[in-house]
Design an enzyme around this catalytic site. Structure first.
Site, PDB file in Angstrom:
ATOM      1  N   SER A  18       0.816  -1.208   0.000  1.00  0.00           N
ATOM      2  CA  SER A  18       0.000   0.000   0.000  1.00  0.00           C
ATOM      3  C   SER A  18       0.853   1.263   0.000  1.00  0.00           C
ATOM      4  O   SER A  18       0.323   2.367  -0.048  1.00  0.00           O
ATOM      5  CB  SER A  18      -0.919   0.013   1.226  1.00  0.00           C
TER       6      SER A  18
ATOM      7  N   HIS B 189      -3.510  -3.477  -5.213  1.00  0.00           N
ATOM      8  CA  HIS B 189      -3.759  -2.943  -3.878  1.00  0.00           C
ATOM      9  C   HIS B 189      -5.218  -3.169  -3.502  1.00  0.00           C
ATOM     10  O   HIS B 189      -6.112  -2.465  -3.958  1.00  0.00           O
ATOM     11  CB  HIS B 189      -3.408  -1.455  -3.818  1.00  0.00           C
TER      12      HIS B 189
ATOM     13  N   ASN C 188      -4.334   5.799  -0.861  1.00  0.00           N
ATOM     14  CA  ASN C 188      -3.559   6.112   0.337  1.00  0.00           C
ATOM     15  C   ASN C 188      -2.948   7.501   0.291  1.00  0.00           C
ATOM     16  O   ASN C 188      -2.784   8.152   1.331  1.00  0.00           O
ATOM     17  CB  ASN C 188      -2.467   5.065   0.560  1.00  0.00           C
TER      18      ASN C 188
END
Length: 296
Positions: free
Chosen positions: A122, A143, A194
């Site tokens: 990630s 991911h 993220n």
């Protein structure tokens, strides 16, 4: 490589690895999970079979479907036993040295040079992991999000070396078998989700650290004021505070200027074992573990 994807490997059987394996088994794929030791084999099998037992009890799966999943599942303590896999998903701890070692071993273990190696990282660059192999064209990032079985999105991350064939196999796995939605993103620190999410979560921690509002009210502010399905602090508890510290540190190491640093409170909580739902206590308490939080 056979054009039909049938044999999938998963490295690691933690939260993400188990969720990916469960989804792949439910989709009818032959799944072999590689774990760290002989002792971990039994624990991993028990974990997955209990998931399928609960699905049968709740009538989300038939007994025949559960038997099929068990028949297609194998768990091994050696990465070399993944030799015949057409696609392997690396889902180990977010530690670059550990991931590097896995990729180097898979590079020599996989018999077919066209076997696709994917990573669930990630925060690290997929290209850096691909560089540990002699087949960077076969490496791609996938991911996933937690919980894997419920979250509909997967970020597919190509590197400059990823081949169209490897990307096509990964797409078939994620979309056709697992039924996930895909977004294609550049290989940059934090990708899309993220890179946007982590600064927001760290801002919530700093707000709590500074006494701006209680954990309960910070979360209510975002669920009731912004329509988020879960507040940032409860989300951190679900992800795992230790996991998030590792993600932030790797994003900082990757020179991502969106993340200022790890708030001291988060480090203190991890050091004292308050890592979130899995520990029964993070920003909120969870009794029994994994249930809805008792706000503290």
């Amino acid at each position: 490589m056979d054009d039909r994807l049938q044999r999938v490997g998963v490295v690691g059987c933690g939260t993400m690895g188990a969720g990916i394996a469960e989804s792949a088994l439910s989709a009818g794929l032959d799944v072999r999970i590689a774990v760290a030791s002989e002792a971990a084999v039994g624990r991993a099998k028990d974990r997955l079979l209990k998931v399928f037992d609960r699905a049968v009890a709740k009538e989300r799966m038939t007994p025949e479907g559960r038997a099929g999943c068990e028949a297609r599942l194998s768990i091994v303590p050696d990465l070399y036993e993944l030799a015949d896999r057409q696609l392997v998903v690396e889902a180990v701890v977010e530690d670059l040295a550990v991931k590097d070692a896995v990729f180097k071993t898979l590079d020599t273990a996989l018999e077919d040079p066209d076997s696709v190696i994917t990573t669930t990282t990630s925060s690290f660059l997929v290209a850096d992991l691909a560089a540990c192999t002699t087949r960077p064209q076969s490496v791609i990032g996938l991911h996933f999000f937690n919980p894997v079985t419920a979250m509909p999105l997967v970020e597919v991350v190509r590197t400059p070396h990823t081949s169209a064939k490897a990307e096509a196999v990964a797409q078939v796995f994620v979309s056709d078998f697992l039924g996930k939605e895909v977004i294609h993103v550049q290989d940059r620190c934090g990708f899309v989700v993220n890179a946007l999410l982590v600064p927001y979560l760290m801002a919530a921690v700093r707000m709590y650290e500074q006494g701006v509002a209680s954990a309960k009210d910070i979360d209510r502010g975002m669920t009731l004021g912004c329509g988020h399905p879960i507040g940032p602090l409860a989300l951190l508890d679900m992800i795992g505070l230790d996991t998030m510290v590792a993600v932030v540190q790797s994003m900082i190491a990757g020179s991502d200027d969106l993340v200022a640093g790890v708030p001291p409170l988060l480090i203190e909580m991890v050091e004292t074992g308050r890592t979130g739902r899995k520990a029964g206590h993070g920003f909120f308490r969870y009794e029994p573990y994994g249930d809805s939080p008792r706000r503290s």
